[in-house]
Design an enzyme around this catalytic site. Structure first.
Site, PDB file in Angstrom:
ATOM      1  N   HIS A 295       0.826  -1.211   0.000  1.00  0.00           N
ATOM      2  CA  HIS A 295       0.000   0.000   0.000  1.00  0.00           C
ATOM      3  C   HIS A 295       0.866   1.269   0.000  1.00  0.00           C
ATOM      4  CE1 HIS A 295      -3.543   2.391   1.125  1.00  0.00           C
ATOM      5  NE2 HIS A 295      -2.744   3.032   1.951  1.00  0.00           N
ATOM      6  N   TYR A 296       1.859   1.278   0.868  1.00  0.00           N
ATOM      7  CA  TYR A 296       2.729   2.451   0.921  1.00  0.00           C
ATOM      8  C   TYR A 296       3.694   2.477  -0.255  1.00  0.00           C
ATOM      9  CZ  TYR A 296       0.429   3.871   5.041  1.00  0.00           C
ATOM     10  OH  TYR A 296      -0.559   4.302   5.883  1.00  0.00           O
ATOM     11  N   HIS A 297       3.946   1.330  -0.824  1.00  0.00           N
ATOM     12  CA  HIS A 297       4.740   1.278  -2.052  1.00  0.00           C
ATOM     13  C   HIS A 297       4.012   2.082  -3.137  1.00  0.00           C
ATOM     14  CE1 HIS A 297       7.620  -0.718  -4.841  1.00  0.00           C
ATOM     15  NE2 HIS A 297       6.657  -0.410  -5.707  1.00  0.00           N
ATOM     16  N   THR A 300       3.908   5.745  -2.382  1.00  0.00           N
ATOM     17  CA  THR A 300       5.209   6.370  -2.599  1.00  0.00           C
ATOM     18  C   THR A 300       5.463   6.626  -4.082  1.00  0.00           C
ATOM     19  OG1 THR A 300       6.007   5.246  -0.623  1.00  0.00           O
ATOM     20  CG2 THR A 300       7.662   6.113  -2.099  1.00  0.00           C
ATOM     21  N   TYR A 452      -4.478   1.210  12.980  1.00  0.00           N
ATOM     22  CA  TYR A 452      -3.104   1.661  13.234  1.00  0.00           C
ATOM     23  C   TYR A 452      -2.765   1.835  14.717  1.00  0.00           C
ATOM     24  CZ  TYR A 452      -2.212   2.414   8.227  1.00  0.00           C
ATOM     25  OH  TYR A 452      -2.036   2.261   6.886  1.00  0.00           O
TER      26      TYR A 452
END
Ligand code: MG
Length: 662
Positions: A295-297, A300, A452
């Site tokens: 997801h953060y890939h 980014t 989170y």
């Protein structure tokens, strides 16, 4: 009593003329475009100077943003319309995980925190309903949206002062208002939230600037507030990770969108510098992102890409050299490889699932820069144009992502294994885990992340989803991995038997070596060897698919009972004395959303004198729910060897020897 030096309470300016003075002082009135503003200002005609400034902005067209190329042609989605309308009543869309949205009161209480999940409190300050209000305004022409937005914008400034107070002073202070303001500022002014506003307010600015409610006085409020935002980030950049990237990209945005500020060039440059520096720090040579979270890939990629787009649109593309663009291309190809045929990403680490529609939109946008990449074109066009790569299975040895696939179509067999270095914040202790796809469905998936951070109740769930034992990997006493630093011993991505051998020094006294054989591009044999002098219960954990699954505990055999043509049989051959444990299992592919499922572990007691505990698991995907294959498996040779492994596996009468040396 607090000293003035310790409390940098940034309030709102007092009398209106001084607000306008304050705003004008932030601008570079030497710019030729602001000649009239400058002339009026130098004659002391502040009111008229502010009016001239407003006229300048209402007419300004030469600054371009990729999000809203033409404010007059903007469209609104039904959910955005709903958020805009609810916002008129102060029911604010803050988070998909908390629906229906909460109401924040007639006199807005920006400190209302109905569920003690930090995200709910932080994300309130992203003002996600503001841009939808702007779109509702533009599409309807109804001034009520603009009037309400300006009111809420100013109300937020009044009630969320940027109070900085040091920890020691905070503890001894009796000033309850300042303490409360400082506490609130930790949420309202967290740099990530500030950066969201910094970007989104450029959109709101474009959408509302034509409204009569956007007065010279409001403009000055806006500019002073906006300037405070950018300066706050400049002084409070996060140390690392995706937050830092978001902040840098938005500083570049701020400096580009408002070149009239004296500080604009400083902001823009700082964004460019951070992004160029961090692309080398956060992106591995194979294109993986160092948080090891799909997801953060993706997020980014979009940060780096958006910065590049803003630079290109506004004439400073050369700020980003070839290395930056190449790294971005590697990131996109990495992402295309680890996703399943339906474009959805594995739920490793803190990943949520992005839908096909969302992801294709991304690929289409990336074509502006990477139009020559046939694979990206293929993904962007859903296979209508471009071409697939000349490989199927693919490994990323630095990031530790390994993809076995029989093909690229919906009917493929695909396994994605995660076994990499120690990841950053969003990574989970899950080395060796995998997801499995077969014939149109994701059969084995990661548990996901669910939530989170926040109070004890929130943390209970966060920790549940993070734990090693809810992954498809090996644990000791159900505890989390002490070390997450996998080494790849062998990666052989071609041929009739493809192999990955990966090893993680999981616990003090226990190393986990996992060998995955992908046989005939159809089925898998996983050999797990837990080696060392540790004592305890070794668990080989498997998260079973959502839906009906039969578990034969004695036979250590699990089979799905799906009425669609995607099923699997998983059978484990465990050491003597092992037993099957069933436990609570969950799957989450969205924030605050979870589905119950089965989880099993094949457990065995290990003494310190047992050199190794060894398992063989055979996983066979097949179409029909019943009639899974008859499976048998055993080790070849005498016990654990540091240099190789061999097994004999029989599936439906057909026997195969699988052996590797490394
Ligand atoms: Mg996970």
């Amino acid at each position: 009593m607090l000293t003035a030096a310790l409390v940098a309470a940034v309030g709102v300016a007092g009398a209106q003329p001084s607000l306008k003075e304050e705003a004008l002082a932030l601008l570079n009135l030497e710019m030729p475009e602001l000649a009239e503003v400058k002339a009026l200002h130098s004659e002391g005609r502040v009111e008229e100077a502010a009016e001239a400034l407003l006229a300048y902005y209402k007419a300004r067209t030469h600054i371009t943003t990729p999000d809203i190329p033409d404010p007059a042609a903007v469209r609104i989605a039904p959910n955005e319309q709903k958020w805009a309308d609810e916002a008129l009543e102060h029911t604010f869309f803050v988070h998909y995980g908390y629906q229906p949205s909460f109401n924040y009161g007639e006199d807005i209480d920006w400190r209302y925190w109905p569920v003690k999940d930090n995200e709910l409190r932080w994300q309130l300050h992203r003002h996600k309903w503001f841009t939808p209000m702007g779109k509702a305004y533009r599409t309807s022409g109804d001034e009520k949206y603009a009037i309400e937005w300006t009111k809420q914008y100013v109300d937020w400034i009044r009630k969320n002062p940027l109070v900085k107070i040091d920890k020691e002073e905070y503890e001894i202070s009796n000033e309850s208002t300042i303490k409360a303001d400082a506490e609130n500022a930790r949420f309202a002014w967290r740099p990530l939230e500030v950066s969201h506003r910094l970007e989104d307010q450029t959109l709101q600015f474009q959408l509302f600037i034509c409204s009569p409610a956007f007065t010279a006085e409001f403009l000055c409020e806006f500019l002073v507030n906006y300037h405070r935002h950018a300066e706050h980030i400049l002084e409070n950049y996060s140390a690392k990770g995706n937050h830092l990237l978001f902040q840098a990209q938005r500083m570049l945005y701020a400096g580009t969108f408002f070149p009239e500020f004296r500080r604009a060039e400083v902001w823009r440059q700082s964004g460019v510098e951070v992004l160029n520096r961090e692309v080398a720090v956060q992106v591995f040579d194979d294109g993986g992102h160092f948080e090891l979270c799909p997801h953060y890939h993706l997020a980014t990629i979009n940060i780096f890409y958006e910065a590049l787009q803003v630079a290109t649109l506004n004439g400073f593309k050369e700020a980003f050299p070839k290395e930056y663009i190449d790294a971005l291309e590697r990131m996109i190809v990495f992402y295309a490889n680890i996703c399943f045929p339906d474009y959805e990403n594995p739920c490793f680490s803190d990943a949520k699932v992005a839908t096909k529609g969302e992801v294709i939109k991304n690929y289409r946008s990336w074509l502006d820069v990477f139009g020559d990449n046939e694979f990206i074109r293929y993904m962007a066009s859903d296979g209508q144009q471009g071409a697939l790569p000349d490989y199927k299975s693919q490994g990323y040895l630095t990031a530790g992502f390994f993809v076995f696939r029989s093909g690229w179509g919906n009917d493929a067999v695909q396994m994605v294994v995660k076994a990499g270095p120690k990841g950053e914040w969003h990574c989970q202790p899950d080395n060796g885990t995998f997801e499995l796809w077969y014939n149109g469905h994701r059969l084995m998936s990661d548990s996901g992340s669910y939530i989170y951070a926040g109070d004890a109740e929130v943390m209970k769930w966060r920790n549940w989803f993070r734990q090693t034992a809810v992954h498809n990997t090996l644990s000791l006493n159900g505890e989390n991995l002490q070390t997450t630093e996998s080494k790849t011993l062998l990666w052989q991505p071609e041929g009739d038997v493809q192999v990955l051998v990966t090893e993680n020094p999981s616990y003090e006294g226990l190393t986990h070596r996992r060998t995955v054989f992908f046989v005939e591009e159809k089925w898998f044999v996983i050999v797990d060897e837990a080696v060392g002098d540790a004592e305890g219960i070794v668990n080989l954990n498997y998260q079973l698919p959502v839906g009906e699954v039969s578990v034969a505990k004695e036979a250590m055999r699990c089979a799905t009972l799906n009425d669609f043509e995607s099923n699997l049989t998983l059978q484990c051959f465990a050491p003597k004395g092992a037993y099957t444990t069933e436990a609570e299992g969950w799957f989450s592919d969205k924030y605050k959303s979870k589905v119950e499922r089965k989880r099993v572990s094949f457990d065995v007691a290990k003494k310190s004198t047992d050199k190794a505990v060894r398992y063989i698991t055979v996983i066979v995907p097949h179409k029909e729910a019943q009639n899974g294959p008859k499976i048998d498996a055993k080790f070849i040779g005498k016990g654990y060897s540091p240099n190789g492994v061999g097994v004999q596996v029989k599936v439906d009468g057909k026997s195969r020897k699988l052996k590797v040396e490394f």
